[in-house]
Design a protein around this motif. Sequence first.
Motif, PDB file in Angstrom:
ATOM      1  N   MET A 176       0.810  -0.868   0.217  1.00 43.74           N
ATOM      2  CA  MET A 176       0.327   0.025   0.368  1.00 43.74           C
ATOM      3  C   MET A 176       0.467   1.228   0.179  1.00 43.74           C
ATOM      4  N   ASN A 177       0.443   2.421  -0.578  1.00 45.10           N
ATOM      5  CA  ASN A 177       1.199   3.666  -0.663  1.00 45.10           C
ATOM      6  C   ASN A 177       0.648   4.300   0.173  1.00 45.10           C
ATOM      7  N   ASN A 178       1.209   5.379   0.209  1.00 46.75           N
ATOM      8  CA  ASN A 178       0.723   6.173   0.868  1.00 46.75           C
ATOM      9  C   ASN A 178      -0.216   7.593   0.118  1.00 46.75           C
ATOM     10  N   GLU A 179      -0.189   7.623  -1.286  1.00 57.06           N
ATOM     11  CA  GLU A 179      -0.474   8.161  -2.448  1.00 57.06           C
ATOM     12  C   GLU A 179      -2.254   7.666  -1.973  1.00 57.06           C
ATOM     13  N   ASN A 180      -2.047   6.132  -1.921  1.00 54.19           N
ATOM     14  CA  ASN A 180      -3.815   5.654  -1.677  1.00 54.19           C
ATOM     15  C   ASN A 180      -4.249   5.718  -0.836  1.00 54.19           C
ATOM     16  N   VAL A 181      -3.963   6.107   0.966  1.00 46.23           N
ATOM     17  CA  VAL A 181      -4.892   6.539   1.861  1.00 46.23           C
ATOM     18  C   VAL A 181      -5.608   7.547   1.041  1.00 46.23           C
ATOM     19  N   ARG A 182      -6.611   6.942   1.621  1.00 48.29           N
ATOM     20  CA  ARG A 182      -7.985   8.236   1.691  1.00 48.29           C
ATOM     21  C   ARG A 182      -8.888   8.455   2.813  1.00 48.29           C
ATOM     22  N   LYS A 183      -8.611   9.274   2.959  1.00 44.01           N
ATOM     23  CA  LYS A 183     -10.290   9.586   4.273  1.00 44.01           C
ATOM     24  C   LYS A 183     -11.316  10.172   3.104  1.00 44.01           C
ATOM     25  N   LEU A 184     -12.903   9.973   3.368  1.00 45.13           N
ATOM     26  CA  LEU A 184     -13.644   9.833   2.910  1.00 45.13           C
ATOM     27  C   LEU A 184     -14.775  10.592   3.508  1.00 45.13           C
ATOM     28  N   THR A 185     -15.548  12.084   3.253  1.00 44.61           N
ATOM     29  CA  THR A 185     -16.360  12.453   3.825  1.00 44.61           C
ATOM     30  C   THR A 185     -18.059  11.916   4.378  1.00 44.61           C
ATOM     31  N   ASP A 186     -18.605  12.667   5.058  1.00 47.69           N
ATOM     32  CA  ASP A 186     -19.799  11.876   5.320  1.00 47.69           C
ATOM     33  C   ASP A 186     -20.479  11.197   4.394  1.00 47.69           C
ATOM     34  N   ARG A 187     -20.420  12.310   3.164  1.00 50.91           N
ATOM     35  CA  ARG A 187     -20.987  12.850   2.393  1.00 50.91           C
ATOM     36  C   ARG A 187     -21.164  11.089   1.647  1.00 50.91           C
ATOM     37  N   GLU A 188     -19.263  11.678   0.952  1.00 50.70           N
ATOM     38  CA  GLU A 188     -19.223   9.692   0.719  1.00 50.70           C
ATOM     39  C   GLU A 188     -18.972   8.681   0.783  1.00 50.70           C
ATOM     40  N   THR A 189     -19.132   8.523   2.052  1.00 55.11           N
ATOM     41  CA  THR A 189     -19.445   7.479   3.313  1.00 55.11           C
ATOM     42  C   THR A 189     -20.991   7.055   2.590  1.00 55.11           C
ATOM     43  N   VAL A 190     -22.041   7.419   3.232  1.00 53.04           N
ATOM     44  CA  VAL A 190     -23.351   7.495   2.441  1.00 53.04           C
ATOM     45  C   VAL A 190     -23.451   6.827   1.454  1.00 53.04           C
ATOM     46  N   ARG A 191     -22.580   7.290   0.520  1.00 54.33           N
ATOM     47  CA  ARG A 191     -23.654   7.171  -1.217  1.00 54.33           C
ATOM     48  C   ARG A 191     -22.361   6.216  -1.619  1.00 54.33           C
ATOM     49  N   LEU A 192     -21.486   5.921  -1.166  1.00 55.56           N
ATOM     50  CA  LEU A 192     -20.358   4.974  -1.255  1.00 55.56           C
ATOM     51  C   LEU A 192     -20.861   3.364  -0.622  1.00 55.56           C
ATOM     52  N   ASN A 193     -21.297   3.237   0.659  1.00 55.38           N
ATOM     53  CA  ASN A 193     -21.578   2.843   1.613  1.00 55.38           C
ATOM     54  C   ASN A 193     -22.888   2.502   1.773  1.00 55.38           C
ATOM     55  N   PRO A 194     -24.202   3.027   1.181  1.00 56.25           N
ATOM     56  CA  PRO A 194     -24.823   3.056   1.901  1.00 56.25           C
ATOM     57  C   PRO A 194     -25.936   1.755   2.799  1.00 56.25           C
ATOM     58  N   ASN A 195     -24.932   0.756   2.376  1.00 52.39           N
ATOM     59  CA  ASN A 195     -25.759  -0.824   3.678  1.00 52.39           C
ATOM     60  C   ASN A 195     -24.775  -0.335   4.558  1.00 52.39           C
ATOM     61  N   MET A 196     -23.819   0.382   5.003  1.00 52.92           N
ATOM     62  CA  MET A 196     -23.189   0.652   6.421  1.00 52.92           C
ATOM     63  C   MET A 196     -24.829   1.211   7.057  1.00 52.92           C
ATOM     64  N   TYR A 197     -25.730   2.078   6.806  1.00 47.23           N
ATOM     65  CA  TYR A 197     -26.782   2.735   7.128  1.00 47.23           C
ATOM     66  C   TYR A 197     -28.008   2.713   6.811  1.00 47.23           C
ATOM     67  N   GLY A 198     -28.349   1.542   5.884  1.00 44.60           N
ATOM     68  CA  GLY A 198     -29.279   1.292   5.787  1.00 44.60           C
ATOM     69  C   GLY A 198     -29.466   0.045   5.266  1.00 44.60           C
ATOM     70  N   ASP A 199     -28.727  -0.922   6.267  1.00 45.10           N
ATOM     71  CA  ASP A 199     -28.121  -2.467   5.707  1.00 45.10           C
ATOM     72  C   ASP A 199     -28.787  -2.543   4.286  1.00 45.10           C
TER      73      ASP A 199
END
Length: 230
Positions: free
Chosen positions: A1-24
């Motif tokens: 894993m390269n340092n450049e690959n580390v990314r922090k998602l915003t709350d909006r990105e988290t919800v839209r990319l992983n809706p199953n985390m919050y909506g099952d």
Amino acid sequence: MNNENVRKLTDRETVRLNPNMYGDSDDIIGTQQTLKEIVNNTVDLYLKNKEYNKVEVCYSPKDNWYSVRDYGQGLPVEWNEEAGDYNYNLVMFTLNAGTNYDNITEDVVTIGKHGVGLSFSIMSCEEAYVEIVKEKTIYEFFIEEGKLVKENKCKNTHKEKCGTYIKIKPSNEVFTDINIPEEWVKNYLKEQTVTNKGLRIVYTNADTTEETEYYYENGIVDYIEELSEG
């Protein structure tokens, strides 16, 4: 894993990319969860103050949008000194921020306690509109793809009652299916009035304008009587 690959998602990105985390789920179950979260907030409002006993829900099976209106004190909008942000931004666009963490007594058990429901529903939307009515002021928020694009503040010159109105169209870029069956909506609303005696929910089909009212003064006791009467 390269340092450049580390990314922090915003709350909006988290919800839209992983809706199953919050909506099952990212299918119809997740879409239904967005509506449940908004309705549940009105139920919590009622559980904390029985004066806020009327809720209006509207749904368009044709265009896949829904709206929920309560006549409570209105979502908080003021500046939050501790958080360094406005409360409306915290409750609508920030995960794990809400009002049900404190001031809950032993005889009041609320549904939402995680500060996720409203923000999940809004940040996963295609478009949304939120109107918060206070005694002297109306606050309007226009949202697209989970982002606040416009806000407006004006004097409350024509509306007598305080409260919150939320209209949401879930995004088919977030969920694989946004066609909520109307029968599911009506059943869920009825369940809330059966299990929360004295709560009145008025449902309207936006396409036909047909209206249905759900109200059980004595809750499940009245529901059992209804079943026995056929």
